[in-house]
Motif scaffolding. Structure first.
Motif, PDB file in Angstrom:
ATOM      1  N   GLU A  41       0.839  -1.205   0.000  1.00 19.62           N
ATOM      2  CA  GLU A  41       0.000   0.000   0.000  1.00 19.62           C
ATOM      3  C   GLU A  41       0.872   1.253   0.000  1.00 19.62           C
ATOM      4  OE1 GLU A  41      -2.660   0.690   3.313  1.00 19.62           O
ATOM      5  OE2 GLU A  41      -3.903   2.034   2.121  1.00 19.62           O
ATOM      6  N   TRP A  44       2.050   1.799  -3.484  1.00 19.31           N
ATOM      7  CA  TRP A  44       0.937   2.360  -4.271  1.00 19.31           C
ATOM      8  C   TRP A  44       0.799   3.862  -3.989  1.00 19.31           C
ATOM      9  CZ3 TRP A  44      -3.523   4.343  -1.826  1.00 19.31           C
ATOM     10  CH2 TRP A  44      -4.554   4.735  -2.693  1.00 19.31           C
ATOM     11  N   ALA A  45       0.855   4.230  -2.705  1.00 18.94           N
ATOM     12  CA  ALA A  45       0.685   5.640  -2.329  1.00 18.94           C
ATOM     13  C   ALA A  45       1.832   6.490  -2.871  1.00 18.94           C
ATOM     14  CB  ALA A  45       0.608   5.758  -0.800  1.00 18.94           C
ATOM     15  N   GLN A  46       3.062   5.919  -2.847  1.00 17.94           N
ATOM     16  CA  GLN A  46       4.208   6.700  -3.333  1.00 17.94           C
ATOM     17  C   GLN A  46       4.101   6.977  -4.831  1.00 17.94           C
ATOM     18  OE1 GLN A  46       7.138   4.048  -1.639  1.00 17.94           O
ATOM     19  NE2 GLN A  46       7.740   5.541  -0.085  1.00 17.94           N
ATOM     20  N   LYS A  47       3.482   6.029  -5.575  1.00 12.77           N
ATOM     21  CA  LYS A  47       3.293   6.237  -7.023  1.00 12.77           C
ATOM     22  C   LYS A  47       2.128   7.200  -7.275  1.00 12.77           C
ATOM     23  CE  LYS A  47       4.458   1.828  -8.735  1.00 12.77           C
ATOM     24  NZ  LYS A  47       3.704   0.650  -8.829  1.00 12.77           N
ATOM     25  N   GLN A  48       1.099   7.059  -6.473  1.00 12.77           N
ATOM     26  CA  GLN A  48      -0.172   7.756  -6.706  1.00 12.77           C
ATOM     27  C   GLN A  48      -0.137   9.232  -6.283  1.00 12.77           C
ATOM     28  OE1 GLN A  48      -2.280   5.613  -7.922  1.00 12.77           O
ATOM     29  NE2 GLN A  48      -4.168   6.786  -8.085  1.00 12.77           N
ATOM     30  N   PHE A  49       0.584   9.527  -5.200  1.00 12.27           N
ATOM     31  CA  PHE A  49       0.512  10.875  -4.618  1.00 12.27           C
ATOM     32  C   PHE A  49       1.898  11.498  -4.480  1.00 12.27           C
ATOM     33  CE2 PHE A  49      -2.784   8.180  -2.574  1.00 12.27           C
ATOM     34  CZ  PHE A  49      -3.905   8.767  -3.145  1.00 12.27           C
ATOM     35  N   ASP A  50       1.892  12.818  -4.389  1.00 15.93           N
ATOM     36  CA  ASP A  50       3.133  13.557  -4.131  1.00 15.93           C
ATOM     37  C   ASP A  50       3.297  13.641  -2.604  1.00 15.93           C
ATOM     38  OD1 ASP A  50       5.244  15.235  -4.096  1.00 15.93           O
ATOM     39  OD2 ASP A  50       4.141  17.026  -4.722  1.00 15.93           O
ATOM     40  N   SER A 262      -8.630   8.478   4.900  1.00 13.78           N
ATOM     41  CA  SER A 262      -7.848   9.509   4.204  1.00 13.78           C
ATOM     42  C   SER A 262      -8.806  10.616   3.801  1.00 13.78           C
ATOM     43  CB  SER A 262      -7.214   8.940   2.928  1.00 13.78           C
ATOM     44  OG  SER A 262      -6.401   7.833   3.223  1.00 13.78           O
ATOM     45  N   ASN A 271     -10.202   2.638   4.254  1.00 14.04           N
ATOM     46  CA  ASN A 271      -9.796   1.300   3.836  1.00 14.04           C
ATOM     47  C   ASN A 271     -10.691   0.272   4.539  1.00 14.04           C
ATOM     48  OD1 ASN A 271      -7.768   2.423   2.355  1.00 14.04           O
ATOM     49  ND2 ASN A 271      -6.091   1.728   3.662  1.00 14.04           N
ATOM     50  N   GLU A 287      -3.689  -2.307  -5.113  1.00 15.05           N
ATOM     51  CA  GLU A 287      -4.360  -1.134  -4.523  1.00 15.05           C
ATOM     52  C   GLU A 287      -5.143  -1.563  -3.289  1.00 15.05           C
ATOM     53  OE1 GLU A 287      -6.850   1.153  -7.040  1.00 15.05           O
ATOM     54  OE2 GLU A 287      -5.387   1.216  -8.681  1.00 15.05           O
ATOM     55  N   ARG A 290     -11.065   0.225  -0.879  1.00 14.26           N
ATOM     56  CA  ARG A 290     -11.461   1.495  -0.244  1.00 14.26           C
ATOM     57  C   ARG A 290     -12.955   1.735  -0.371  1.00 14.26           C
ATOM     58  NH1 ARG A 290      -8.169   6.050  -3.083  1.00 14.26           N
ATOM     59  NH2 ARG A 290      -8.491   4.822  -4.971  1.00 14.26           N
TER      60      ARG A 290
END
Ligand code: SF4
Length: 361
Positions: A41, A44-50, A262, A271, A287, A290
């Protein structure tokens, strides 16, 4: 851009009868499925968000229930050294010399100790398995490892708790010289053993006890040099919790782990609170599962008012457009006071904070 991250670790060494969080006993198979899923997860978050993190908060559950080797596995390739405030909630029973040192090396710089009380009777009632000596020992280990920012969590207005017992817990906490103390009124949350006992008449709420104990904590802790900066939170000057303050100010935040919430702009999600499904879906799709909830600007504004009014800084009057008559009424009743552009609760107002907020919203 996301600056605040919460990580939910749903394991506890024992289950407390008042707790409504998503949690389970820490058994090896569950922990084994949780850790790779959480790492997935995070990827995934590191790819999805800044992610430009300023605060990280590991809560639960009891994140300190993770062993040294499990923590090492979780943090392979993930550094928290650049993050300004990194907190771990900890049960005093789970702190060892090696773990305290590892947490410091991993970048944790704040520990929140779930103490709740110092006297035997209250600890037994709350189903806690530590004692006062254990708290003192863990505090010593954390200090030796270099932790300069430690919170002690306490609870008051427990069934049968005397004022002397509450005063004793506050004094014992102060004797350990923490930088921060959280003092929570016991809440009877649905789906807990305490709630069932309340419903069946075995326990009862005593509003006078709540009020007296709250005022006593305020007096005792502010006299000892703590700032009462949020209804349930006290800090020595300069040691207020940055993570919580950001959430009370209405900042966006990302939550990882089963049941974590979130909030990003006009979107909120939770989640799925089911570890098995969380791990399975992450493995299959990369992913987290959610449950999405759209948030209107009005809903966010209401939440911001609700949370900021609990703080010493109070709430921006501009956000309360059209409520001038209500504010004036509350000022006259001595429940809120004005500052340029802001209002905040008086001590009397804090005692009826929910009623004041409802009236304003
Ligand atoms: S209160 Fe804390 S230790 Fe107790 S069951 Fe809940 S999360 Fe676990």
């Amino acid at each position: 851009m996301i600056r605040h991250l919460y990580v939910h670790v749903p394991f506890c060494t024992h289950i407390c009868p008042y707790c409504a969080f998503y949690k389970m006993r820490n058994t090896l198979p569950e922990m084994k499925s949780f850790l790779p899923a959480l790492k997935q997860e995070l990827a995934w978050a590191q790819k999805q968000f800044d992610l430009q993190l300023e605060t990280v908060f590991f809560g639960g559950g009891t994140p300190s229930a993770l062993s040294v080797s499990q923590l090492e596995f979780l943090f392979e390739g993930w550094s928290l050294q650049e993050v300004a405030e990194v907190t771990m909630e900890a049960n005093p029973m789970t702190i060892s010399t090696d773990k305290a040192k590892l947490l410091k090396d991993l970048g944790f710089n704040r520990v929140s100790l779930g103490v709740q009380a110092f006297d035997e009777a209250s600890l037994r009632l709350l189903g806690r398995t530590h004692d006062a000596a254990q708290v003192e020992k863990s505090m010593g280990l954390l200090r030796e490892a270099g932790f300069e920012n430690i919170n002690v969590d306490l609870m008051f207005a427990l069934p049968g708790q005397s004022l002397e017992q509450w005063q004793g817990s506050l004094r014992a906490a102060l004797a350990l010289s923490p930088e921060h103390i959280s003092a929570y009124n016991l809440n009877y949350e649905e789906d807990t053993a305490f709630f069932e006992r309340l419903e069946s008449g075995l326990l009862r709420i005593d509003p006078e006890q709540e009020r007296t104990f709250y005022l006593w904590a305020d007096e005792c802790l502010t006299e000892a040099g703590f700032e009462h900066y949020e209804i349930s939170n006290y800090a020595r000057p300069g040691w207020a919790a940055r993570h919580n303050q950001a959430i009370w100010d209405g900042a966006d935040y990302l939550g990882l782990g089963p049941s974590a919430c979130s909030t990003l702009g006009s979107l909120r999600w939770k989640n799925t609170p089911d570890l098995g499904r969380y791990a399975e879906v992450l493995e299959e799709t990369g992913e987290p599962p959610r449950e999405l909830e759209p948030l209107s600007a009005e809903m966010r504004q209401r939440e911001r008012i609700l949370l900021s009014l609990r703080t010493q800084r109070g709430c921006d009057v501009a956000g309360l457009g059209g409520r001038e008559a209500q504010i004036e009424q509350l000022v006259m009743e001595g429940l809120v006071e004005r500052e340029p552009g802001r209002i905040r609760l008086t001590r009397q107002g804090q005692l009826v904070a929910d009623t004041v907020t409802e009236y304003l919203l």
